[in-house]
Design a protein around this motif. Structure first.
Motif, mmCIF file in Angstrom:
data_model
loop_
_atom_site.group_PDB
_atom_site.id
_atom_site.type_symbol
_atom_site.label_atom_id
_atom_site.label_comp_id
_atom_site.label_asym_id
_atom_site.label_seq_id
_atom_site.Cartn_x
_atom_site.Cartn_y
_atom_site.Cartn_z
ATOM 1 N N TRP A 120 0.932 -1.192 0.029
ATOM 2 C CA TRP A 120 -0.070 -0.077 -0.198
ATOM 3 C C TRP A 120 0.984 1.198 0.179
ATOM 4 C CZ3 TRP A 120 -0.314 -4.495 2.775
ATOM 5 C CH2 TRP A 120 -1.773 -5.149 2.867
ATOM 6 N N GLY A 121 0.313 2.285 -0.305
ATOM 7 C CA GLY A 121 1.079 3.534 -0.436
ATOM 8 C C GLY A 121 0.485 4.616 -1.457
ATOM 9 N N THR A 122 1.350 5.286 -1.659
ATOM 10 C CA THR A 122 1.104 6.379 -2.667
ATOM 11 C C THR A 122 2.226 7.252 -3.052
ATOM 12 O OG1 THR A 122 -0.560 8.347 -3.252
ATOM 13 C CG2 THR A 122 0.870 8.527 -1.221
ATOM 14 N N VAL A 123 2.358 7.741 -4.529
ATOM 15 C CA VAL A 123 3.552 8.561 -5.156
ATOM 16 C C VAL A 123 3.223 9.983 -4.631
ATOM 17 C CG1 VAL A 123 4.585 9.189 -7.113
ATOM 18 C CG2 VAL A 123 3.630 7.217 -6.966
ATOM 19 N N LEU A 124 3.984 10.564 -3.779
ATOM 20 C CA LEU A 124 3.930 11.845 -3.271
ATOM 21 C C LEU A 124 4.527 12.839 -4.324
ATOM 22 C CD1 LEU A 124 4.874 11.157 0.374
ATOM 23 C CD2 LEU A 124 2.613 11.703 -0.494
ATOM 24 N N GLU A 180 6.137 17.276 -1.017
ATOM 25 C CA GLU A 180 4.733 16.801 -0.167
ATOM 26 C C GLU A 180 5.032 16.258 1.041
ATOM 27 O OE1 GLU A 180 0.571 14.519 -0.868
ATOM 28 O OE2 GLU A 180 2.265 14.540 -2.344
ATOM 29 N N PRO A 181 4.307 16.882 1.951
ATOM 30 C CA PRO A 181 4.497 16.304 3.616
ATOM 31 C C PRO A 181 3.892 14.966 3.832
ATOM 32 C CG PRO A 181 3.205 18.274 3.562
ATOM 33 C CD PRO A 181 3.617 18.034 2.138
ATOM 34 N N THR A 182 4.215 14.210 4.604
ATOM 35 C CA THR A 182 3.500 12.856 4.891
ATOM 36 C C THR A 182 2.357 13.118 5.590
ATOM 37 O OG1 THR A 182 4.810 12.822 6.978
ATOM 38 C CG2 THR A 182 5.584 11.407 4.911
ATOM 39 N N SER A 194 -5.436 9.822 2.727
ATOM 40 C CA SER A 194 -6.388 9.278 1.984
ATOM 41 C C SER A 194 -5.836 8.157 1.306
ATOM 42 C CB SER A 194 -7.442 10.169 1.395
ATOM 43 O OG SER A 194 -6.789 10.756 0.163
ATOM 44 N N ALA A 195 -4.621 8.281 0.515
ATOM 45 C CA ALA A 195 -4.308 7.508 -0.521
ATOM 46 C C ALA A 195 -3.304 6.196 0.359
ATOM 47 C CB ALA A 195 -3.535 8.035 -1.531
ATOM 48 N N ALA A 196 -2.666 6.841 1.280
ATOM 49 C CA ALA A 196 -1.642 5.977 1.914
ATOM 50 C C ALA A 196 -2.156 5.500 3.453
ATOM 51 C CB ALA A 196 -0.206 6.318 1.898
ATOM 52 N N GLY A 197 -3.095 6.480 3.901
ATOM 53 C CA GLY A 197 -3.193 6.254 5.391
ATOM 54 C C GLY A 197 -3.870 4.869 5.677
ATOM 55 N N PRO A 198 -4.666 4.139 4.841
ATOM 56 C CA PRO A 198 -5.223 3.043 5.213
ATOM 57 C C PRO A 198 -4.266 1.921 5.341
ATOM 58 C CG PRO A 198 -6.737 3.942 3.724
ATOM 59 C CD PRO A 198 -5.681 4.922 3.685
ATOM 60 N N GLY A 199 -3.114 1.771 4.257
ATOM 61 C CA GLY A 199 -2.083 0.890 4.290
ATOM 62 C C GLY A 199 -0.892 1.066 5.662
ATOM 63 N N TRP A 200 -0.926 2.534 6.013
ATOM 64 C CA TRP A 200 0.039 2.856 7.174
ATOM 65 C C TRP A 200 -0.828 2.129 8.352
ATOM 66 C CZ3 TRP A 200 -2.461 5.890 10.785
ATOM 67 C CH2 TRP A 200 -1.494 6.496 11.810
ATOM 68 N N LEU A 258 5.101 7.111 7.589
ATOM 69 C CA LEU A 258 4.355 6.701 6.241
ATOM 70 C C LEU A 258 5.499 5.955 5.358
ATOM 71 C CD1 LEU A 258 1.745 6.896 5.020
ATOM 72 C CD2 LEU A 258 2.669 8.767 3.853
ATOM 73 N N ARG A 259 6.513 6.646 5.274
ATOM 74 C CA ARG A 259 7.667 6.222 4.062
ATOM 75 C C ARG A 259 8.080 4.762 4.552
ATOM 76 N NH1 ARG A 259 8.276 11.692 2.740
ATOM 77 N NH2 ARG A 259 9.093 11.993 0.446
ATOM 78 N N GLU A 260 8.450 4.652 5.841
ATOM 79 C CA GLU A 260 8.993 3.318 6.394
ATOM 80 C C GLU A 260 8.137 2.214 6.164
ATOM 81 O OE1 GLU A 260 10.340 3.811 10.593
ATOM 82 O OE2 GLU A 260 10.611 5.883 9.884
ATOM 83 N N VAL A 261 6.810 2.222 6.500
ATOM 84 C CA VAL A 261 5.773 1.101 6.623
ATOM 85 C C VAL A 261 4.701 1.148 5.323
ATOM 86 C CG1 VAL A 261 5.678 1.143 9.125
ATOM 87 C CG2 VAL A 261 3.836 2.485 7.697
ATOM 88 N N THR A 262 5.028 1.857 4.492
ATOM 89 C CA THR A 262 4.044 1.762 3.202
ATOM 90 C C THR A 262 5.331 2.086 1.946
ATOM 91 O OG1 THR A 262 3.655 4.105 2.782
ATOM 92 C CG2 THR A 262 2.072 2.525 4.297
ATOM 93 N N LEU A 263 4.896 1.734 0.520
ATOM 94 C CA LEU A 263 5.348 1.931 -0.334
ATOM 95 C C LEU A 263 5.093 3.292 -0.881
ATOM 96 C CD1 LEU A 263 7.383 0.986 -2.472
ATOM 97 C CD2 LEU A 263 5.538 -0.183 -3.537
ATOM 98 N N SER A 264 5.442 4.221 -0.098
ATOM 99 C CA SER A 264 5.191 5.902 -0.393
ATOM 100 C C SER A 264 6.605 6.767 -0.580
ATOM 101 C CB SER A 264 4.277 6.427 0.716
ATOM 102 O OG SER A 264 3.238 5.969 0.855
ATOM 103 N N GLY A 265 6.465 7.641 -1.147
ATOM 104 C CA GLY A 265 7.617 8.639 -1.450
ATOM 105 C C GLY A 265 7.468 9.321 -2.921
ATOM 106 N N THR A 266 8.520 9.979 -3.256
ATOM 107 C CA THR A 266 8.516 10.537 -4.652
ATOM 108 C C THR A 266 8.654 9.374 -5.532
ATOM 109 O OG1 THR A 266 10.749 10.644 -4.659
ATOM 110 C CG2 THR A 266 9.623 12.659 -3.546
#
Length: 329
Positions: free
Chosen positions: A192-196, A200-202, A209-215, A280-288
Protein backbone atom coordinates in the motif's frame (compact mmCIF):
# COMPACT_ATOMS: atom_id res chain seq x y z
CA UNK A 1 8.96 -7.45 -12.40
CA UNK A 2 5.23 -7.68 -13.13
CA UNK A 3 3.17 -4.76 -11.84
CA UNK A 4 -0.23 -5.80 -10.52
CA UNK A 5 -2.93 -4.27 -8.38
CA UNK A 6 -5.26 -5.33 -5.59
CA UNK A 7 -8.59 -4.10 -4.34
CA UNK A 8 -10.48 -4.49 -1.06
CA UNK A 9 -13.47 -6.12 -2.72
CA UNK A 10 -16.26 -3.57 -3.28
CA UNK A 11 -19.23 -3.12 -5.60
CA UNK A 12 -17.11 -0.96 -7.93
CA UNK A 13 -14.15 -3.39 -8.01
CA UNK A 14 -15.09 -4.87 -11.44
CA UNK A 15 -14.97 -1.37 -12.95
CA UNK A 16 -11.66 -0.65 -11.22
CA UNK A 17 -10.25 -3.90 -12.59
CA UNK A 18 -11.36 -2.93 -16.09
CA UNK A 19 -9.61 0.41 -15.56
CA UNK A 20 -6.45 -1.38 -14.42
CA UNK A 21 -6.52 -3.45 -17.61
CA UNK A 22 -6.75 -0.32 -19.76
CA UNK A 23 -3.80 1.20 -17.90
CA UNK A 24 -1.66 -1.91 -18.44
CA UNK A 25 -1.60 -3.71 -15.10
CA UNK A 26 -0.62 -7.37 -15.24
CA UNK A 27 -3.03 -8.85 -12.70
CA UNK A 28 -5.79 -7.80 -10.32
CA UNK A 29 -6.22 -9.50 -6.95
CA UNK A 30 -9.27 -8.98 -4.74
CA UNK A 31 -9.62 -9.74 -1.05
CA UNK A 32 -11.69 -12.46 0.58
CA UNK A 33 -13.05 -10.39 3.49
CA UNK A 34 -16.76 -11.20 3.84
CA UNK A 35 -17.13 -9.19 7.04
CA UNK A 36 -16.69 -5.99 5.02
CA UNK A 37 -16.92 -6.97 1.35
CA UNK A 38 -19.26 -8.40 -1.26
CA UNK A 39 -18.49 -11.95 -2.38
CA UNK A 40 -15.04 -12.30 -3.89
CA UNK A 41 -16.07 -14.87 -6.52
CA UNK A 42 -19.08 -12.85 -7.73
CA UNK A 43 -16.81 -9.83 -8.04
CA UNK A 44 -14.23 -11.75 -10.05
CA UNK A 45 -16.91 -13.17 -12.36
CA UNK A 46 -18.13 -9.64 -13.13
CA UNK A 47 -14.53 -8.54 -13.71
CA UNK A 48 -13.96 -11.46 -16.09
CA UNK A 49 -16.97 -10.36 -18.12
CA UNK A 50 -15.68 -6.79 -18.37
CA UNK A 51 -12.05 -7.57 -19.28
CA UNK A 52 -10.10 -9.48 -21.92
CA UNK A 53 -6.43 -9.49 -20.96
CA UNK A 54 -5.74 -8.77 -17.30
CA UNK A 55 -5.12 -11.76 -15.04
CA UNK A 56 -7.51 -12.29 -12.14
CA UNK A 57 -7.55 -13.98 -8.78
CA UNK A 58 -8.63 -13.96 -5.16
CA UNK A 59 -5.80 -12.87 -2.93
CA UNK A 60 -6.08 -14.40 -0.50
CA UNK A 61 -8.73 -17.03 0.09
CA UNK A 62 -9.15 -18.06 3.73
CA UNK A 63 -9.76 -21.84 3.85
CA UNK A 64 -12.03 -21.83 6.89
CA UNK A 65 -14.57 -19.61 5.13
CA UNK A 66 -15.60 -22.19 2.53
CA UNK A 67 -15.66 -25.94 1.99
CA UNK A 68 -12.87 -26.98 -0.44
CA UNK A 69 -15.53 -28.15 -2.93
CA UNK A 70 -17.07 -24.68 -2.93
CA UNK A 71 -13.74 -23.00 -3.70
CA UNK A 72 -12.87 -25.68 -6.29
CA UNK A 73 -16.19 -25.16 -8.09
CA UNK A 74 -15.80 -21.38 -7.97
CA UNK A 75 -12.24 -21.65 -9.29
CA UNK A 76 -13.39 -23.85 -12.18
CA UNK A 77 -16.16 -21.37 -12.98
CA UNK A 78 -13.77 -18.42 -13.10
CA UNK A 79 -11.32 -20.46 -15.21
CA UNK A 80 -14.13 -21.00 -17.72
CA UNK A 81 -15.03 -17.31 -17.77
CA UNK A 82 -11.40 -16.11 -18.04
CA UNK A 83 -9.41 -19.02 -19.54
CA UNK A 84 -5.68 -18.76 -18.98
CA UNK A 85 -6.05 -15.68 -16.78
CA UNK A 86 -6.73 -17.15 -13.34
CA UNK A 87 -4.48 -17.66 -10.34
CA UNK A 88 -5.56 -18.35 -6.76
CA UNK A 89 -3.83 -17.37 -3.52
CA UNK A 90 -4.52 -18.82 -0.07
CA UNK A 91 -3.63 -17.43 3.35
CA UNK A 92 -4.26 -18.20 7.00
CA UNK A 93 -6.43 -15.11 7.44
CA UNK A 94 -5.59 -11.67 8.79
CA UNK A 95 -8.63 -9.43 8.46
CA UNK A 96 -10.51 -12.36 6.89
CA UNK A 97 -10.53 -14.07 10.31
CA UNK A 98 -9.25 -11.66 12.97
CA UNK A 99 -11.90 -9.07 12.13
CA UNK A 100 -14.46 -11.72 13.10
CA UNK A 101 -12.72 -12.55 16.37
CA UNK A 102 -10.87 -15.69 15.28
CA UNK A 103 -7.17 -16.48 15.21
CA UNK A 104 -5.27 -17.56 12.12
CA UNK A 105 -5.87 -20.92 10.44
CA UNK A 106 -3.41 -23.58 11.58
CA UNK A 107 -0.90 -24.68 8.97
CA UNK A 108 -1.85 -28.36 9.42
CA UNK A 109 -5.39 -27.43 8.37
CA UNK A 110 -4.08 -25.36 5.46
CA UNK A 111 -2.01 -28.30 4.22
CA UNK A 112 -4.97 -30.70 4.36
CA UNK A 113 -7.23 -28.14 2.70
CA UNK A 114 -4.85 -27.45 -0.18
CA UNK A 115 -4.34 -31.16 -0.82
CA UNK A 116 -8.10 -31.68 -1.02
CA UNK A 117 -8.63 -28.56 -3.15
CA UNK A 118 -5.87 -29.51 -5.59
CA UNK A 119 -7.17 -33.07 -5.81
CA UNK A 120 -10.66 -31.89 -6.63
CA UNK A 121 -9.41 -29.66 -9.45
CA UNK A 122 -7.47 -32.64 -10.84
CA UNK A 123 -10.69 -34.64 -10.94
CA UNK A 124 -9.67 -37.01 -8.15
CA UNK A 125 -11.79 -38.49 -5.39
CA UNK A 126 -10.65 -36.90 -2.14
CA UNK A 127 -11.52 -37.36 1.50
CA UNK A 128 -12.68 -34.39 3.55
CA UNK A 129 -14.21 -34.46 7.00
CA UNK A 130 -14.56 -38.24 6.81
CA UNK A 131 -16.41 -38.28 3.47
CA UNK A 132 -15.24 -39.07 -0.06
CA UNK A 133 -16.11 -36.65 -2.81
CA UNK A 134 -15.25 -35.68 -6.38
CA UNK A 135 -16.24 -32.89 -8.74
CA UNK A 136 -19.19 -34.44 -10.61
CA UNK A 137 -19.92 -31.50 -12.90
CA UNK A 138 -21.36 -32.69 -16.25
CA UNK A 139 -20.33 -31.13 -19.55
CA UNK A 140 -21.35 -27.50 -19.64
CA UNK A 141 -21.36 -27.14 -15.86
CA UNK A 142 -17.60 -26.62 -15.45
CA UNK A 143 -14.44 -27.13 -17.49
CA UNK A 144 -13.29 -30.71 -17.87
CA UNK A 145 -10.93 -31.85 -15.17
CA UNK A 146 -8.09 -31.34 -14.59
CA UNK A 147 -8.51 -27.60 -14.10
CA UNK A 148 -4.98 -26.25 -14.14
CA UNK A 149 -4.79 -23.05 -12.09
CA UNK A 150 -1.59 -21.85 -10.35
CA UNK A 151 -1.80 -21.50 -6.58
CA UNK A 152 0.16 -19.09 -4.40
CA UNK A 153 0.42 -19.52 -0.64
CA UNK A 154 0.71 -16.66 1.84
CA UNK A 155 3.58 -17.73 4.11
CA UNK A 156 5.95 -15.78 6.34
CA UNK A 157 7.42 -18.43 8.67
CA UNK A 158 8.94 -21.93 8.44
CA UNK A 159 5.65 -23.85 8.70
CA UNK A 160 4.10 -21.80 5.93
CA UNK A 161 7.25 -22.08 3.85
CA UNK A 162 7.06 -25.87 4.05
CA UNK A 163 3.44 -25.93 2.88
CA UNK A 164 4.06 -23.36 0.14
CA UNK A 165 7.09 -25.23 -1.20
CA UNK A 166 5.20 -28.55 -1.29
CA UNK A 167 1.76 -27.45 -2.47
CA UNK A 168 2.12 -24.01 -4.03
CA UNK A 169 3.35 -22.63 -7.33
CA UNK A 170 4.65 -19.51 -5.66
CA UNK A 171 4.43 -17.22 -2.67
CA UNK A 172 2.00 -14.43 -1.80
CA UNK A 173 3.58 -12.15 0.79
CA UNK A 174 2.94 -8.86 2.54
CA UNK A 175 4.18 -6.82 5.52
CA UNK A 176 7.35 -8.95 5.87
CA UNK A 177 10.05 -10.10 3.46
CA UNK A 178 11.24 -13.54 4.63
CA UNK A 179 14.61 -14.68 3.33
CA UNK A 180 13.07 -17.77 1.73
CA UNK A 181 11.28 -15.58 -0.84
CA UNK A 182 14.37 -16.00 -3.01
CA UNK A 183 13.67 -19.74 -3.25
CA UNK A 184 10.45 -19.22 -5.25
CA UNK A 185 10.14 -18.51 -8.98
CA UNK A 186 6.97 -16.45 -8.40
CA UNK A 187 6.57 -14.09 -5.46
CA UNK A 188 3.67 -11.65 -5.39
CA UNK A 189 4.16 -8.96 -2.75
CA UNK A 190 1.21 -6.82 -1.67
CA UNK A 191 1.88 -3.19 -0.80
CA UNK A 192 0.00 0.00 0.00
CA UNK A 193 1.12 3.57 -0.39
CA UNK A 194 1.12 6.50 -2.77
CA UNK A 195 3.41 8.50 -5.02
CA UNK A 196 4.02 11.83 -3.30
CA UNK A 197 4.76 15.06 -5.10
CA UNK A 198 8.22 16.56 -4.60
CA UNK A 199 8.17 18.28 -1.22
CA UNK A 200 4.75 16.89 -0.26
CA UNK A 201 4.62 16.24 3.51
CA UNK A 202 3.56 12.88 4.87
CA UNK A 203 0.65 14.48 6.72
CA UNK A 204 -0.96 15.97 3.61
CA UNK A 205 -4.64 15.35 2.92
CA UNK A 206 -3.67 13.33 -0.14
CA UNK A 207 -1.17 11.19 1.77
CA UNK A 208 -3.74 10.48 4.50
CA UNK A 209 -6.48 9.32 2.12
CA UNK A 210 -4.26 7.48 -0.37
CA UNK A 211 -1.67 5.87 1.92
CA UNK A 212 -3.24 6.16 5.37
CA UNK A 213 -5.21 2.89 5.21
CA UNK A 214 -2.04 0.96 4.40
CA UNK A 215 -0.10 2.85 7.06
CA UNK A 216 -2.76 1.88 9.63
CA UNK A 217 -1.91 -1.79 9.07
CA UNK A 218 1.30 -1.20 11.01
CA UNK A 219 -0.87 -0.63 14.09
CA UNK A 220 -3.33 -3.43 13.34
CA UNK A 221 -0.50 -5.88 12.77
CA UNK A 222 1.52 -4.73 15.77
CA UNK A 223 -1.47 -5.20 18.06
CA UNK A 224 -2.48 -8.60 16.66
CA UNK A 225 1.02 -10.09 16.66
CA UNK A 226 2.80 -8.16 19.42
CA UNK A 227 0.06 -6.88 21.70
CA UNK A 228 -0.26 -3.45 23.35
CA UNK A 229 3.46 -3.10 24.12
CA UNK A 230 4.30 -3.39 20.41
CA UNK A 231 1.82 -0.63 19.63
CA UNK A 232 3.15 1.69 22.37
CA UNK A 233 6.54 1.57 20.68
CA UNK A 234 5.09 3.22 17.56
CA UNK A 235 4.74 6.98 17.12
CA UNK A 236 1.09 7.65 17.92
CA UNK A 237 0.73 4.24 19.53
CA UNK A 238 -0.36 5.51 22.94
CA UNK A 239 -3.12 7.59 21.33
CA UNK A 240 -4.19 4.60 19.21
CA UNK A 241 -4.48 2.38 22.28
CA UNK A 242 -6.47 4.99 24.19
CA UNK A 243 -9.21 4.73 21.59
CA UNK A 244 -9.07 0.97 21.14
CA UNK A 245 -9.14 0.20 24.85
CA UNK A 246 -12.39 2.10 25.30
CA UNK A 247 -14.05 -0.92 23.69
CA UNK A 248 -14.63 -4.04 25.82
CA UNK A 249 -12.09 -6.71 24.99
CA UNK A 250 -14.63 -9.13 23.52
CA UNK A 251 -15.60 -6.48 20.93
CA UNK A 252 -12.17 -4.92 20.45
CA UNK A 253 -11.42 -6.67 17.15
CA UNK A 254 -14.42 -4.86 15.65
CA UNK A 255 -12.90 -1.50 16.55
CA UNK A 256 -9.42 -2.42 15.34
CA UNK A 257 -10.42 -3.72 11.93
CA UNK A 258 -13.11 -1.20 11.10
CA UNK A 259 -12.18 0.47 7.80
CA UNK A 260 -9.42 -2.11 7.21
CA UNK A 261 -7.48 -1.23 4.02
CA UNK A 262 -10.13 1.33 3.06
CA UNK A 263 -10.07 4.25 5.49
CA UNK A 264 -8.72 5.33 8.86
CA UNK A 265 -10.92 4.37 11.79
CA UNK A 266 -11.13 6.46 14.97
CA UNK A 267 -8.02 4.91 16.54
CA UNK A 268 -6.02 5.18 13.33
CA UNK A 269 -7.01 8.84 12.98
CA UNK A 270 -5.91 9.57 16.54
CA UNK A 271 -2.52 7.99 15.90
CA UNK A 272 -2.12 9.83 12.59
CA UNK A 273 -2.77 13.23 14.14
CA UNK A 274 -0.48 12.43 17.09
CA UNK A 275 2.47 12.22 14.70
CA UNK A 276 2.22 8.61 13.66
CA UNK A 277 2.21 9.70 10.01
CA UNK A 278 5.97 10.25 10.38
CA UNK A 279 6.45 6.53 9.66
CA UNK A 280 4.52 6.62 6.38
CA UNK A 281 7.59 6.13 4.19
CA UNK A 282 8.87 3.31 6.43
CA UNK A 283 5.74 1.17 6.60
CA UNK A 284 4.20 1.74 3.15
CA UNK A 285 5.41 2.00 -0.42
CA UNK A 286 5.17 5.78 -0.33
CA UNK A 287 7.52 8.46 -1.52
CA UNK A 288 8.38 10.50 -4.56
CA UNK A 289 8.39 8.82 -7.93
CA UNK A 290 12.12 8.11 -7.66
CA UNK A 291 11.81 6.83 -4.09
CA UNK A 292 9.02 4.43 -5.02
CA UNK A 293 11.07 3.13 -7.94
CA UNK A 294 14.05 2.49 -5.66
CA UNK A 295 11.86 0.61 -3.19
CA UNK A 296 10.51 -1.59 -5.98
CA UNK A 297 14.06 -2.35 -7.12
CA UNK A 298 14.90 -3.32 -3.53
CA UNK A 299 11.96 -5.71 -3.44
CA UNK A 300 13.20 -7.29 -6.67
CA UNK A 301 16.60 -7.87 -5.07
CA UNK A 302 14.85 -9.76 -2.26
CA UNK A 303 13.04 -12.12 -4.62
CA UNK A 304 9.79 -10.32 -5.43
CA UNK A 305 8.70 -10.98 -9.03
CA UNK A 306 5.27 -9.31 -8.91
CA UNK A 307 4.62 -6.10 -7.01
CA UNK A 308 0.94 -5.77 -6.09
CA UNK A 309 -0.29 -2.24 -5.36
CA UNK A 310 -3.59 -1.42 -3.67
CA UNK A 311 -4.80 2.11 -4.42
CA UNK A 312 -6.81 3.98 -1.79
CA UNK A 313 -8.60 7.28 -1.58
CA UNK A 314 -11.18 9.05 -3.74
CA UNK A 315 -9.19 9.02 -7.00
CA UNK A 316 -8.34 5.40 -7.77
CA UNK A 317 -7.48 6.16 -11.39
CA UNK A 318 -4.92 8.80 -10.41
CA UNK A 319 -3.31 6.47 -7.87
CA UNK A 320 -3.08 3.61 -10.38
CA UNK A 321 -1.62 5.89 -13.05
CA UNK A 322 1.01 7.45 -10.80
CA UNK A 323 2.12 4.14 -9.32
CA UNK A 324 2.44 2.48 -12.73
CA UNK A 325 4.47 5.45 -13.98
CA UNK A 326 6.81 5.19 -10.96
CA UNK A 327 7.13 1.42 -11.33
CA UNK A 328 8.09 1.82 -14.97
CA UNK A 329 10.92 4.11 -13.93
Amino acid sequence: MDVSCAFPTALDSPDHIALAERLGYHRAWVYDTPQQSPDVWMTLALAADRTERINLGPGVLVPSLRHPMVNAAATATLAALAPGRVAVAFGTGFSGRRAMGYGAVRWAFMESYLRAYRGLLRGETVEWEGARMRMLHPDGHAPARPVDVPILVGALGPKGNKVASELGDGLFATLQTPEFMKDYPWVAFLEWGTVLDEGEPTDSTHARSAAGPGWALSFHGAYEFGGPDAVRALPGGVEWLEVVEKTPEEHRHLTIHSGHCVDLNEADGAAWHAGGNSTLREVTLSGTRAEVRRKIDDYASRGVTEIVFQPCGPDVERELERFLDAAAG
